[in-house]
Design an enzyme around this catalytic site. Structure first.
Site, PDB file in Angstrom:
ATOM      1  N   TYR A   1      20.262  36.970  35.662  1.00  0.00           N
ATOM      2  CA  TYR A   1      18.817  36.707  35.727  1.00  0.00           C
ATOM      3  C   TYR A   1      18.064  37.978  36.142  1.00  0.00           C
ATOM      4  O   TYR A   1      17.124  38.417  35.468  1.00  0.00           O
ATOM      5  CB  TYR A   1      18.549  35.553  36.712  1.00  0.00           C
ATOM      6  CG  TYR A   1      17.107  35.412  37.084  1.00  0.00           C
ATOM      7  CD1 TYR A   1      16.152  35.098  36.127  1.00  0.00           C
ATOM      8  CD2 TYR A   1      16.682  35.615  38.407  1.00  0.00           C
ATOM      9  CE1 TYR A   1      14.815  34.982  36.470  1.00  0.00           C
ATOM     10  CE2 TYR A   1      15.366  35.495  38.756  1.00  0.00           C
ATOM     11  CZ  TYR A   1      14.422  35.184  37.786  1.00  0.00           C
ATOM     12  OH  TYR A   1      13.099  35.082  38.138  1.00  0.00           O
TER      13      TYR A   1
ATOM     14  N   GLY B   1       8.841  23.276  30.909  1.00  0.00           N
ATOM     15  CA  GLY B   1       7.488  22.851  31.286  1.00  0.00           C
ATOM     16  C   GLY B   1       7.272  21.412  30.834  1.00  0.00           C
ATOM     17  O   GLY B   1       8.084  20.857  30.087  1.00  0.00           O
TER      18      GLY B   1
ATOM     19  N   ASN C   1      17.027  34.578  25.531  1.00  0.00           N
ATOM     20  CA  ASN C   1      15.712  33.973  25.776  1.00  0.00           C
ATOM     21  C   ASN C   1      14.770  34.934  26.508  1.00  0.00           C
ATOM     22  O   ASN C   1      13.644  35.165  26.074  1.00  0.00           O
ATOM     23  CB  ASN C   1      15.902  32.700  26.596  1.00  0.00           C
ATOM     24  CG  ASN C   1      14.595  31.969  26.836  1.00  0.00           C
ATOM     25  OD1 ASN C   1      14.037  31.377  25.916  1.00  0.00           O
ATOM     26  ND2 ASN C   1      14.085  32.040  28.050  1.00  0.00           N
TER      27      ASN C   1
ATOM     28  N   PHE D   1       9.338  37.016  45.753  1.00  0.00           N
ATOM     29  CA  PHE D   1      10.400  36.601  46.664  1.00  0.00           C
ATOM     30  C   PHE D   1      10.516  35.071  46.496  1.00  0.00           C
ATOM     31  O   PHE D   1      10.535  34.619  45.357  1.00  0.00           O
ATOM     32  CB  PHE D   1      10.145  37.157  48.074  1.00  0.00           C
ATOM     33  CG  PHE D   1      10.545  38.627  48.122  1.00  0.00           C
ATOM     34  CD1 PHE D   1       9.886  39.572  47.345  1.00  0.00           C
ATOM     35  CD2 PHE D   1      11.644  39.044  48.845  1.00  0.00           C
ATOM     36  CE1 PHE D   1      10.300  40.907  47.297  1.00  0.00           C
ATOM     37  CE2 PHE D   1      12.067  40.377  48.810  1.00  0.00           C
ATOM     38  CZ  PHE D   1      11.402  41.300  48.041  1.00  0.00           C
TER      39      PHE D   1
ATOM     40  N   PHE E   1      23.950  25.575  52.131  1.00  0.00           N
ATOM     41  CA  PHE E   1      24.967  26.519  51.655  1.00  0.00           C
ATOM     42  C   PHE E   1      25.187  27.679  52.625  1.00  0.00           C
ATOM     43  O   PHE E   1      24.453  28.663  52.591  1.00  0.00           O
ATOM     44  CB  PHE E   1      24.570  27.081  50.285  1.00  0.00           C
ATOM     45  CG  PHE E   1      24.457  26.039  49.205  1.00  0.00           C
ATOM     46  CD1 PHE E   1      25.487  25.129  48.985  1.00  0.00           C
ATOM     47  CD2 PHE E   1      23.320  25.965  48.403  1.00  0.00           C
ATOM     48  CE1 PHE E   1      25.389  24.176  47.977  1.00  0.00           C
ATOM     49  CE2 PHE E   1      23.227  25.016  47.398  1.00  0.00           C
ATOM     50  CZ  PHE E   1      24.246  24.109  47.181  1.00  0.00           C
TER      51      PHE E   1
ATOM     52  N   ARG F   1      26.886  29.756  48.877  1.00  0.00           N
ATOM     53  CA  ARG F   1      26.663  29.710  47.426  1.00  0.00           C
ATOM     54  C   ARG F   1      26.861  31.131  46.899  1.00  0.00           C
ATOM     55  O   ARG F   1      26.344  32.087  47.495  1.00  0.00           O
ATOM     56  CB  ARG F   1      25.220  29.238  47.167  1.00  0.00           C
ATOM     57  CG  ARG F   1      24.903  28.880  45.756  1.00  0.00           C
ATOM     58  CD  ARG F   1      23.512  28.285  45.622  1.00  0.00           C
ATOM     59  NE  ARG F   1      22.451  29.267  45.866  1.00  0.00           N
ATOM     60  CZ  ARG F   1      21.155  29.032  45.705  1.00  0.00           C
ATOM     61  NH1 ARG F   1      20.742  27.826  45.334  1.00  0.00           N
ATOM     62  NH2 ARG F   1      20.267  29.954  45.945  1.00  0.00           N
TER      63      ARG F   1
ATOM     64  N   ASN G   1       7.033  26.202  25.281  1.00  0.00           N
ATOM     65  CA  ASN G   1       7.831  25.404  24.347  1.00  0.00           C
ATOM     66  C   ASN G   1       8.182  24.037  24.920  1.00  0.00           C
ATOM     67  O   ASN G   1       8.854  23.224  24.270  1.00  0.00           O
ATOM     68  CB  ASN G   1       9.097  26.153  23.911  1.00  0.00           C
ATOM     69  CG  ASN G   1      10.072  26.378  25.055  1.00  0.00           C
ATOM     70  OD1 ASN G   1       9.814  25.962  26.190  1.00  0.00           O
ATOM     71  ND2 ASN G   1      11.179  27.025  24.770  1.00  0.00           N
TER      72      ASN G   1
ATOM     73  N   ALA H   1       7.004  32.740  30.991  1.00  0.00           N
ATOM     74  CA  ALA H   1       8.061  31.982  30.314  1.00  0.00           C
ATOM     75  C   ALA H   1       9.414  32.680  30.436  1.00  0.00           C
ATOM     76  O   ALA H   1       9.570  33.825  30.009  1.00  0.00           O
ATOM     77  CB  ALA H   1       7.706  31.824  28.836  1.00  0.00           C
TER      78      ALA H   1
ATOM     79  N   SER I   1      15.258  30.901  34.741  1.00  0.00           N
ATOM     80  CA  SER I   1      15.216  31.567  36.053  1.00  0.00           C
ATOM     81  C   SER I   1      16.258  31.079  37.056  1.00  0.00           C
ATOM     82  O   SER I   1      16.105  31.292  38.249  1.00  0.00           O
ATOM     83  CB  SER I   1      13.819  31.408  36.656  1.00  0.00           C
ATOM     84  OG  SER I   1      13.557  30.039  36.880  1.00  0.00           O
TER      85      SER I   1
HETATM   86  N1  UDP Z   1      19.815  26.559  49.657  1.00  0.00           N
HETATM   87  C1  UDP Z   1      20.550  25.544  50.271  1.00  0.00           C
HETATM   88  N2  UDP Z   1      20.609  24.323  49.663  1.00  0.00           N
HETATM   89  C2  UDP Z   1      19.952  24.051  48.491  1.00  0.00           C
HETATM   90  C3  UDP Z   1      19.200  25.070  47.878  1.00  0.00           C
HETATM   91  C4  UDP Z   1      19.160  26.317  48.497  1.00  0.00           C
HETATM   92  O1  UDP Z   1      21.147  25.751  51.333  1.00  0.00           O
HETATM   93  O2  UDP Z   1      20.054  22.913  47.991  1.00  0.00           O
HETATM   94  C5  UDP Z   1      19.739  27.881  50.289  1.00  0.00           C
HETATM   95  C6  UDP Z   1      20.292  28.986  49.383  1.00  0.00           C
HETATM   96  O3  UDP Z   1      21.675  29.141  49.594  1.00  0.00           O
HETATM   97  C7  UDP Z   1      19.469  30.192  49.854  1.00  0.00           C
HETATM   98  C8  UDP Z   1      18.122  29.596  50.263  1.00  0.00           C
HETATM   99  O4  UDP Z   1      18.380  28.197  50.480  1.00  0.00           O
HETATM  100  O5  UDP Z   1      20.072  30.766  51.002  1.00  0.00           O
HETATM  101  C9  UDP Z   1      17.049  29.751  49.209  1.00  0.00           C
HETATM  102  O6  UDP Z   1      17.580  29.308  47.972  1.00  0.00           O
HETATM  103  P1  UDP Z   1      16.681  28.987  46.701  1.00  0.00           P
HETATM  104  O7  UDP Z   1      17.582  28.467  45.635  1.00  0.00           O
HETATM  105  O8  UDP Z   1      15.528  28.116  47.087  1.00  0.00           O
HETATM  106  O9  UDP Z   1      16.068  30.381  46.292  1.00  0.00           O
HETATM  107  P2  UDP Z   1      16.772  31.795  45.952  1.00  0.00           P
HETATM  108  O10 UDP Z   1      16.834  32.541  47.263  1.00  0.00           O
HETATM  109  O11 UDP Z   1      18.100  31.523  45.355  1.00  0.00           O
HETATM  110  O12 UDP Z   1      15.815  32.421  45.004  1.00  0.00           O
END
Ligand code: UDP
Length: 345
Positions: free
Chosen positions: A158, A44, A109, A186, A225, A299, A40, A91, A94
């Site tokens: 998600y 993308g 969605n 992963f 984070f 985070r 859609n 699609a 995420s």
């Molecule tokens: N991360 C970070 N700073 C960012 C984005 C991600 O420190 O701007 C860290 C996040 O906390 C996690 C790892 O990188 O520990 C991978 O995060 P990402 O969002 O790439 O993938 P996820 O594991 O959430 O699928």
């Protein structure tokens, strides 16, 4: 090499204009399949579709349908125009944090969109689907590396949407004979080795592109984070799987289904864990740059360690990831430069 029969097959790729979908479209074309992209274009990009259309693969055909999985008539229009042999379903929304804030958007969605797709597919007797699932269906790991027997207790919306879809697919198999392969990704990383497509999200939330975007030219500072996790250096450990290796797994999963394989599910990862600090250092090494960084609190929803046990995919699909994290960062960096050029024009 595909047999003549397989090479004439029409594969529907939902989300084919997105990051992972577009790399899969290239892999399918290279393998000689015909590809119908359904997207859609909310996340993308039409430029990605144009790039994909310009790829000349001997004998294979590519078509693009702009459509929405929430509109049955859009899905019908694809199935009535093309005789679809199998589906690769990418699609979806995420973003983990967004999914927790806006569950309605995600259930509607991801789950309803997939139900619509499956229902039309059943009507047209299309009963083979490779589905993008996620490590997020496992939730907080009880042990690592995580194998496919690990309990699935997702901790965010998600992951819950993806698990619901896996369960729906099992019921559809029992009742209607739908054969699905669910690939539990992963952390996907890297870009096309010919630099034609790559990661292009707005806003970008993923680690590697966010590090690479943090240059003095952009004025962006990389936010790290959490440095107080119980890991080797205090930062989260993840299993980074190269996007081209991931696309190869989809080709093998598709072949498995076309060869009459039963419903199955596999983890896609490398079995190697890298910490956020290690990825950051590797980005500096690969690019020869220094990236500004600011340490932030953890985070929400980030487990300390996620590593895949990939034995099952190796044994049953014959899949082996071959590209290193360094290679993923090299290709991601080249793509980042290409993308900023394109966006500047
Ligand atoms: N991360 C970070 N700073 C960012 C984005 C991600 O420190 O701007 C860290 C996040 O906390 C996690 C790892 O990188 O520990 C991978 O995060 P990402 O969002 O790439 O993938 P996820 O594991 O959430 O699928």
């Amino acid at each position: 090499m595909l047999s003549q029969k397989e090479s004439k097959m029409n594969i529907l790729v939902t989300g084919g204009a997105g990051y992972i979908g577009s790399h899969n479209v290239i892999a399918l074309l290279d393998a000689g399949y015909n590809v119908i992209i359904f997207d859609n274009l909310e996340l993308g990009h039409i430029e990605t579709v144009e790039t994909l259309k310009s790829i000349k693969s001997e004998g294979s055909v590519i078509d693009f349908v702009k459509g929405n999985l929430l509109l049955i008539q859009d899905i019908e229009s694809v199935f009535s125009k093309h005789k679809i042999d199998a589906i690769l379903h990418f699609a979806a929304y995420s973003q983990v944090a967004e999914s927790v804030k806006e569950p309605q958007k995600y259930y509607y969605n991801n789950v309803l969109g997939t139900l619509n797709l499956l229902n039309v597919a059943m009507d047209y007797d299309v009963k083979k689907i490779v589905f993008s699932s996620t490590a997020a269906t496992y939730g907080e790991p009880e042990y690592v590396p995580i194998d496919e027997k690990h309990p699935q207790n997702p901790i965010n919306t998600y992951g819950k949407t993806k698990l619901m879809i896996e369960n729906i697919m099992d019921d559809y198999d029992r009742a209607y004979g739908l054969k699905s392969v669910r690939l539990r990704y992963f952390n996907v990383a890297g870009a096309d080795s010919q630099n034609r497509v790559g990661e292009w999200h707005n806003p970008e939330t993923h680690l590697i592109p966010n590090i690479l975007k943090s240059t003095s030219d952009t004025g962006k500072v990389f936010q790290m984070f959490g440095t107080d996790y119980d890991t080797k250096d205090g930062t989260c450990v993840r299993d980074y799987i190269n996007v081209e290796d991931l696309a190869n797994a989809h080709l093998l999963a598709l072949k498995y289904l076309l060869d009459g394989g039963e419903t199955n599910y596999f983890n896609l990862g490398t079995k190697e864990g890298s910490s956020v600090k290690e990825v950051f250092d590797m980005c500096e090494k690969v690019t020869g740059k220094k990236f500004p960084v600011k340490i932030q609190p953890r985070r929400a929803g980030d487990p300390a360690i996620l590593i895949a046990d990939n034995k099952k995919a190796k044994e049953i699909l014959g899949w082996t990831p071959v590209r290193s994290l360094e290679k993923s960062i090299q290709t991601a960096y080249r793509w980042e430069q290409e993308l900023s050029k394109r966006l500047a024009n």
